[in-house]
Write a protein that holds these residues in place. Sequence first.
Motif, PDB file in Angstrom:
ATOM      1  N   ASP A  81     -25.793  23.806 -46.380  1.00 40.98           N
ATOM      2  CA  ASP A  81     -26.000  22.473 -46.305  1.00 40.98           C
ATOM      3  C   ASP A  81     -25.089  21.442 -45.531  1.00 40.98           C
ATOM      4  O   ASP A  81     -25.472  20.728 -44.374  1.00 40.98           O
TER       5      ASP A  81
ATOM      6  N   ARG B 142     -25.929  22.783 -41.715  1.00 44.69           N
ATOM      7  CA  ARG B 142     -27.119  21.905 -41.309  1.00 44.69           C
ATOM      8  C   ARG B 142     -26.526  20.625 -40.838  1.00 44.69           C
ATOM      9  O   ARG B 142     -26.965  19.906 -39.890  1.00 44.69           O
ATOM     10  N   ARG B 143     -25.783  19.855 -41.680  1.00 42.27           N
ATOM     11  CA  ARG B 143     -25.328  18.408 -41.418  1.00 42.27           C
ATOM     12  C   ARG B 143     -24.450  18.226 -40.162  1.00 42.27           C
ATOM     13  O   ARG B 143     -24.898  17.370 -39.380  1.00 42.27           O
ATOM     14  N   ASP B 144     -23.713  19.545 -39.871  1.00 44.46           N
ATOM     15  CA  ASP B 144     -22.898  19.498 -38.818  1.00 44.46           C
ATOM     16  C   ASP B 144     -23.741  19.724 -37.444  1.00 44.46           C
ATOM     17  O   ASP B 144     -23.347  19.070 -36.642  1.00 44.46           O
ATOM     18  N   GLU B 145     -24.656  20.594 -37.660  1.00 51.86           N
ATOM     19  CA  GLU B 145     -25.575  20.879 -36.331  1.00 51.86           C
ATOM     20  C   GLU B 145     -26.348  19.502 -35.975  1.00 51.86           C
ATOM     21  O   GLU B 145     -26.561  19.321 -34.995  1.00 51.86           O
ATOM     22  N   ARG B 146     -26.952  18.869 -37.258  1.00 52.56           N
ATOM     23  CA  ARG B 146     -27.766  17.567 -36.955  1.00 52.56           C
ATOM     24  C   ARG B 146     -26.791  16.533 -36.430  1.00 52.56           C
ATOM     25  O   ARG B 146     -27.060  16.038 -35.445  1.00 52.56           O
ATOM     26  N   ALA B 147     -25.658  16.487 -36.814  1.00 50.16           N
ATOM     27  CA  ALA B 147     -24.529  15.404 -36.388  1.00 50.16           C
ATOM     28  C   ALA B 147     -24.187  15.691 -34.653  1.00 50.16           C
ATOM     29  O   ALA B 147     -24.345  15.081 -34.040  1.00 50.16           O
ATOM     30  N   ARG B 148     -24.234  17.117 -34.396  1.00 49.23           N
ATOM     31  CA  ARG B 148     -23.828  17.614 -33.100  1.00 49.23           C
ATOM     32  C   ARG B 148     -25.131  17.186 -32.113  1.00 49.23           C
ATOM     33  O   ARG B 148     -24.708  16.565 -31.171  1.00 49.23           O
ATOM     34  N   SER B 149     -26.163  17.649 -32.695  1.00 44.02           N
ATOM     35  CA  SER B 149     -27.590  17.321 -32.097  1.00 44.02           C
ATOM     36  C   SER B 149     -27.590  15.739 -31.752  1.00 44.02           C
ATOM     37  O   SER B 149     -27.863  15.406 -30.608  1.00 44.02           O
ATOM     38  N   ASP B 150     -27.453  15.132 -32.897  1.00 42.66           N
ATOM     39  CA  ASP B 150     -27.514  13.588 -32.513  1.00 42.66           C
ATOM     40  C   ASP B 150     -26.248  12.881 -31.633  1.00 42.66           C
ATOM     41  O   ASP B 150     -26.750  12.221 -30.751  1.00 42.66           O
TER      42      ASP B 150
ATOM     43  N   ARG C  89     -27.631  13.877 -28.105  1.00 39.11           N
ATOM     44  CA  ARG C  89     -28.858  13.105 -27.762  1.00 39.11           C
ATOM     45  C   ARG C  89     -28.317  11.490 -27.359  1.00 39.11           C
ATOM     46  O   ARG C  89     -28.668  11.026 -26.273  1.00 39.11           O
TER      47      ARG C  89
END
Length: 127
Positions: A102, A105-113, A116
């Motif tokens: 979890d 996933r949150r770290d990857e999502r934050a990095r992706s954001d 962008r």
Amino acid sequence: MTTRKDRLKKLVKVQEQLKALHETRHAGFLSAAAAAETEARELIEHFDTGNSLASLFPEFYHRRIADALGQREQNLENARQEAALIATATARTNMVERAYKDVRRRDERARSDRERIDLITQKRWDE
């Protein structure tokens, strides 16, 4: 300073090692129980032969047989306790793995954001 993700990753490894330890101990107790049972069976078979020393020392053979059967029961009880510890370690490992996944996933999502947002701001500066 270590991140929560790094700490959870290390904790997953520790939990897996602990689980492996309990599994190894469980197998050892089962093996020892089987060996004690084999010893008792061999003593009983040897006791029944007519030309053995069992006729001279029957109490010795009875004591050895009883001790072997007692060891078998003790090892089986220890194996049952280790099985319970394996179940606990498995549950803990699964819980920590879920938390780690979890956080990852949150770290990857934050990095992706962030990537962008960087792309959007870069485009605005280029215009």
